[in-house]
Design a protein around this motif. Structure first.
Motif, PDB file in Angstrom:
ATOM      1  N   ARG A 114      -5.904   9.409   0.267  1.00  0.00           N
ATOM      2  CA  ARG A 114      -5.748   9.075  -1.094  1.00  0.00           C
ATOM      3  C   ARG A 114      -6.214   7.892  -1.481  1.00  0.00           C
ATOM      4  NH1 ARG A 114      -4.670  10.369  -5.779  1.00  0.00           N
ATOM      5  NH2 ARG A 114      -3.304   9.007  -7.129  1.00  0.00           N
ATOM      6  N   ALA A 115      -6.564   6.973  -0.532  1.00  0.00           N
ATOM      7  CA  ALA A 115      -7.346   5.636  -1.059  1.00  0.00           C
ATOM      8  C   ALA A 115      -8.676   5.928  -1.432  1.00  0.00           C
ATOM      9  CB  ALA A 115      -7.482   4.681   0.331  1.00  0.00           C
ATOM     10  N   ASN A 135       0.642  -1.136   0.074  1.00  0.00           N
ATOM     11  CA  ASN A 135       0.116   0.118   0.075  1.00  0.00           C
ATOM     12  C   ASN A 135       0.732   1.289  -0.103  1.00  0.00           C
ATOM     13  OD1 ASN A 135      -2.140  -1.584   0.195  1.00  0.00           O
ATOM     14  ND2 ASN A 135      -3.029  -0.834   1.990  1.00  0.00           N
ATOM     15  N   LEU A 158      -1.003   2.544  -2.794  1.00  0.00           N
ATOM     16  CA  LEU A 158      -1.728   3.798  -2.443  1.00  0.00           C
ATOM     17  C   LEU A 158      -1.002   5.320  -3.017  1.00  0.00           C
ATOM     18  CD1 LEU A 158      -3.629   2.984   0.744  1.00  0.00           C
ATOM     19  CD2 LEU A 158      -4.626   2.697  -1.587  1.00  0.00           C
ATOM     20  N   ARG A 216      -6.891   0.570   2.844  1.00  0.00           N
ATOM     21  CA  ARG A 216      -7.157   0.118   1.599  1.00  0.00           C
ATOM     22  C   ARG A 216      -8.712   0.613   1.476  1.00  0.00           C
ATOM     23  NH1 ARG A 216      -5.742  -0.876  -3.257  1.00  0.00           N
ATOM     24  NH2 ARG A 216      -3.565  -1.205  -2.072  1.00  0.00           N
ATOM     25  N   ALA A 254     -10.471   2.429  -2.047  1.00  0.00           N
ATOM     26  CA  ALA A 254      -9.832   2.092  -3.152  1.00  0.00           C
ATOM     27  C   ALA A 254     -10.128   0.314  -3.344  1.00  0.00           C
ATOM     28  CB  ALA A 254      -8.373   2.428  -2.915  1.00  0.00           C
ATOM     29  N   LEU A 311      -2.312   8.832   3.345  1.00  0.00           N
ATOM     30  CA  LEU A 311      -2.661   7.693   2.437  1.00  0.00           C
ATOM     31  C   LEU A 311      -3.985   7.306   2.496  1.00  0.00           C
ATOM     32  CD1 LEU A 311       0.585   5.630   2.438  1.00  0.00           C
ATOM     33  CD2 LEU A 311      -0.202   7.454   0.621  1.00  0.00           C
TER      34      LEU A 311
END
Ligand SMILES: Cc1ncc(COP(=O)(O)O)c(C=O)c1O
Length: 433
Positions: free
Chosen positions: A330-331, A54, A410, A254, A360, A327
């Motif tokens: 971002r996912a 990730n 990610l 995730r 994601a 992150l």
């Protein structure tokens, strides 16, 4: 120069066929979201070593954490001489996992080993033998976790007899509802079915734990309705059953939350994590209520390599990266884009039967006929092969291997993401014609 074919011949000579690889290529190096094979061909990585990277391949800060630790010591065995990174990581996981109660964490090496230990702890604490697992679940390849896993071929076929005292319920697979119902008019029958299950399959007094993936990973990115886990969790609480969330694939950002079960506002008694926890170094963890985790006697848990210091340092760096690079957000962005593109594919191509996503974790289920929902297994296999030829690595999922499950790092750039999604569309349109 070594070629993929030469190496494949060698692999076939020296490595058993049971150790299968989706793609007939060999890695030379990997960075970020790109894998370069031994022939110099670059691929966008939508598989992430099955959801392990990730934070991307060979992130500089993860590398530094590993290198710094290697200079100090590589192994002492936590059961012989302890080390701080293990304790520090346990503390951080106790803090970030859902649940406002007191928690403890232990580490092992693989996802399967984490699940094994979660079951040991639940059995030890409750004094009960049985475990409830789900259809289409995947929990690993060891004897117990293979037995908890649902899919027969290739995971279980020929490997019996299976571990005893495992009972299997339908999952909330709305696209293929076992009860033939539709959400929301179903009123989440599949969750309340647990109450019937105690009469028809196994008495609640004999059940140590219920283990469930918040989103099916290997089972095909199946996302239960919002109410589902609250109902299961409540019934478990009523009967003194340990609720174990297997976050090995869903964990570490995730789904747009650190842990997918957070979307469902449930606080599991035990959470098992693995895969992306240490940026590619083998490590997994079991975090749970203190009274459960402390129940087994001293020496009853652990193992030679469990919670290796290099892996713990890598995991601490991974946690820092999640904060530094945000992150989790971002996912969410990646998921939004992938979901939009996949929805467009569903409009255009009848082969796309279902599109579903949480953060994601967005999957496409491919079917030959939208009415009969016959799985398009061969089409999926061809799609994955064609994508590879076009420079994109992907893997399938689902009991019928007819689901595409992107597990890109990610940290993938927007450009790489678009490029990968374009390849999928191009490949679907070519095979569809
Ligand atoms: C949800 C889940 N549980 C357990 C496992 C087993 O993990 P490992 O392969 O590290 O043993 C996996 C691996 O894919 C998984 O996705």
């Amino acid at each position: 120069m070594k070629t993929n074919n030469l190496l494949l011949d060698e692999k076939n000579k020296h490595v058993p066929q049971g150790v299968f690889s989706t793609h007939p290529i060999f890695a030379e190096r990997a960075k970020g979201a790109i894998i370069t094979d031994v022939e110099g061909k670059e691929y966008i990585d939508f598989a992430g070593g099955i959801g392990v990277v990730n934070v991307g391949h060979c992130d500089e800060e993860v590398l530094k954490a590993i290198q710094d630790q290697i200079q100090k010591y590589i192994h002492t065995c936590f059961q012989v001489v302890m080390y701080e990174p293990y304790v520090e990581l346990a503390k951080r996981l106790n803090e970030i996992t859902p649940g406002s109660f007191s928690k403890k964490t232990m580490f092992v090496n693989s996802g399967a080993e984490a699940v094994e230990n979660a079951v040991k702890i639940a059995r030890h604490t409750t004094g009960r033998p049985a475990i409830i697992a789900f259809e289409d679940a995947f929990h690993g390849r060891t004897l117990l976790t293979m037995s908890l896993t649902s899919k027969m071929k290739p995971y279980k076929f020929g490997f019996g007899p299976y571990a005893p005292e495992i009972y299997r319920m339908p999952y909330a697979y709305c696209y293929r509802c076992d009860f033939g119902l539709e959400y929301p008019s179903c009123e989440i029958r599949c969750a309340y079915f647990l109450r019937e299950f105690f009469h028809t399959h196994i008495s609640s007094e004999q059940v140590a734990a219920l283990i469930v993936e918040p989103v099916l990973g290997e089972g095909g990115f199946v996302i239960p309705p919002r109410e589902y886990f609250k109902i299961l969790h409540k019934i478990c609480q009523e009967h003194g059953i340990v609720f174990i969330a297997d976050e090995i694939q869903t964990g570490f950002g995730r789904t747009g939350r650190m842990f997918a079960i957070e979307h469902y506002k449930v606080e599991p008694d035990i959470i098992v994590v693995g895969k992306s926890i240490a940026g590619g170094i083998p490590l997994s963890g079991i975090t749970g209520r203190t009274e459960l985790m402390d129940h087994p006697q001293a020496g009853g848990l652990g193992g030679t390599f469990c919670g290796n210091p290099i892996a713990c340092c890598a995991a601490l760096a991974v946690l820092d990266l999640f904060e530094k690079k945000d992150l989790i957000s971002r996912a969410g962005q990646i998921g939004k884009k992938v979901l939009e593109r996949f929805e467009e594919l569903k409009e255009k191509y009848s082969i796309v039967g279902d599109v579903r996503g949480l953060g994601a974790m967005v999957g496409i289920e491919l079917v030959i006929d939208r009415k009969t929902k016959e799985p398009a297994t061969l089409f999926t296999k061809r799609l994955i092969e064609l994508c590879r030829k076009k420079g994109l690595l992907m893997i399938s999922a689902g009991t019928y291997s007819n689901i595409i499950r992107p597990l890109m790092p990610l940290i993938i750039t927007d450009e790489q993401l678009d490029q990968g999604l374009n390849v999928i569309e191009e490949a679907i349109s070519e095979i569809d014609n």
